[in-house]
Enzyme design. Sequence first.
Site, PDB file in Angstrom:
ATOM      1  N   ARG A 118       0.945  -1.324   0.172  1.00  0.00           N
ATOM      2  CA  ARG A 118       0.089  -0.085   0.043  1.00  0.00           C
ATOM      3  C   ARG A 118       0.854   1.222  -0.138  1.00  0.00           C
ATOM      4  O   ARG A 118       1.021   2.203   1.035  1.00  0.00           O
ATOM      5  CB  ARG A 118      -0.863   0.021   1.205  1.00  0.00           C
ATOM      6  N   GLN A 123      -0.196   2.841  -5.938  1.00  0.00           N
ATOM      7  CA  GLN A 123      -1.454   3.515  -5.902  1.00  0.00           C
ATOM      8  C   GLN A 123      -2.352   2.918  -7.051  1.00  0.00           C
ATOM      9  O   GLN A 123      -3.388   2.605  -6.811  1.00  0.00           O
ATOM     10  CB  GLN A 123      -1.354   4.698  -5.470  1.00  0.00           C
ATOM     11  N   ASP A 126      -3.639  -0.592  -6.669  1.00  0.00           N
ATOM     12  CA  ASP A 126      -4.245  -1.012  -5.238  1.00  0.00           C
ATOM     13  C   ASP A 126      -5.816  -1.497  -5.602  1.00  0.00           C
ATOM     14  O   ASP A 126      -6.685  -0.814  -5.548  1.00  0.00           O
ATOM     15  CB  ASP A 126      -4.147   0.122  -4.394  1.00  0.00           C
TER      16      ASP A 126
END
Length: 373
Positions: A118, A123, A126
Site C-alpha cells: 500500500r 497506488q 491497489d
Amino acid sequence: MRVGVILERKPGERRVAAVPATIETMAGWGWQTVVEPGAGAAAGITDEAFAEAGAELSSDAISADLVLQVGPPAVEVIDEMVDGATVTGFLDPFVDRAILARLVDKSMTALAVEAIPRTTLAQSMDALSSQANLAGYAAVLLGSASMPRILPMMVTAAGTIPPSKALILGVGVAGLQAIATAKRLGAAVHAYDIRTETQEQVESLGARFISAPTAEADEGGYAREVEQDTQRRQHEALAPYVADADLIVTTAQIPGRPAPLLVTAEMVASMRPGAVIVDMAAGTGGNVEGSVPDETVTVGGVHIHGPTNLAAGVPADASRLYARNLISLLERARSDDGGFSLDLEDEIMGGTTVVHNGEVRHPRSLALWEAGP
Ligand code: NAD
C-alpha cells in the site's frame, strides 16, 4: 504469451478482470488475449466488444499462460488452470491455505492483489482500495434503499423533513467513501475510527468525529487489535450515537484478524425500529453482533445487512477500475519482446508474488503455509 480472462465462477460475482481498453493495451504489448465467452456480460461488456478490442473468444481461456481473474477462486477453478501457469487477482493468500496448497501442487506462480504494497508508487495497482471505495458507496445506497426514511432534509409545503442521521464506523477507504456518499445524499453524518489521523479526514468531508479512544496505526498504516478495556470504552462512547442513528455503515477491519466488534446486541436493541445497519465486515466476523454474511436479519425492527461483495453490485465501474489496476501491475512484468518476466527483487512484484513456481514466498502466506492444514 497467451493471457486468459475467465468468466467468474462464484455465484453473485458480476465483475470481470479485463475490459476492452485493457485488452487493447495488452495487444499493444504483443500479448495475445483470450476471453471466455460471456465473461463480461454481467458487467455490460459483450463478447463482440472484447473481440473488437482484439481478443479471441474461447472457452479455453482458463488454460492460458497467465490467467486474469477477480476471485478468490475455488480450488476447483485453480484445478482447471495448467500446471506452471501464472494467475493473478484476489487469491485470499493470507487466509485460505487450500488455495495456496493447490498453487503449490501445480507449481504455479500467483500474483495476489491483496499483497500489493500500500505505497504511493503502487497506488494505481491497489485493487483493495479501488474496490473498497466502490463498496463504501454501494453500502450507503443499499442502506438508504431499505430505510423507511429519506436521507436529506426537505422543506415542503406539507412540512419539513429533518435529515437522517448516518453513522460510519471505520474510516479506511470504504468508510471515507461511505461518509462522502451519505453527505452528498444529505444525511447528517458522524464517524469514528480508532486510528488517530482519521479525525482530520472525517472533518475534511464535513462529518463530525466521535470522541472515543484512538491509537496510532502500525508501521503498515493499519489499525492494531484493541484490548478489552479499550473496546469497552469504545462501546460506551458509541452507544448514544448508535441509539440515535437511522443508518449505520460499519467497515472496521484488522488485516488477518477477526473484525472488531463495535456494535453489540444491546446497542442494536437501543435503536429505533426501521433503522438500518450495513455491516461491511460481516464476512470476517462482523462489526455488529448478530450480522450474518450475505443475509439480512431483522432484530427488533432493525434491519442488519451483511453484504460481503458490494463491489460486484456495481460491476461496470468495479471492472473498469480493477482491470486498470491489473494492467498497472502487469506493466511492470512485461518485456519488450512481448513476453512476461517477473523481477522478484522489485519491491512491488516481489511483494505481490505470493507463490513462485510452486514455492510459497510471501512472509504472511509462508506463516499460514507452515502452520499446516
Ligand atoms: P481496512 O479495510 O483494513 O480497515 C478499515 C478501517 O477500520 C481502518 O481505517 C481501521 O483503522 C479501522 N478499524 C480497525 N479496527 C478498528 C476499531 N477497533 N475501531 C474502529 N475502527 C477500526 O483499511 P483500509 O481501508 O484498507 O485502509 C488501511 C490503511 O491503509 C489506511 O491507513 C489507509 O489510509 C491506508 N492506505 C494507504 C494507501 C496508499 O498509500 N497507497 C492506499 C490505501 C489505503
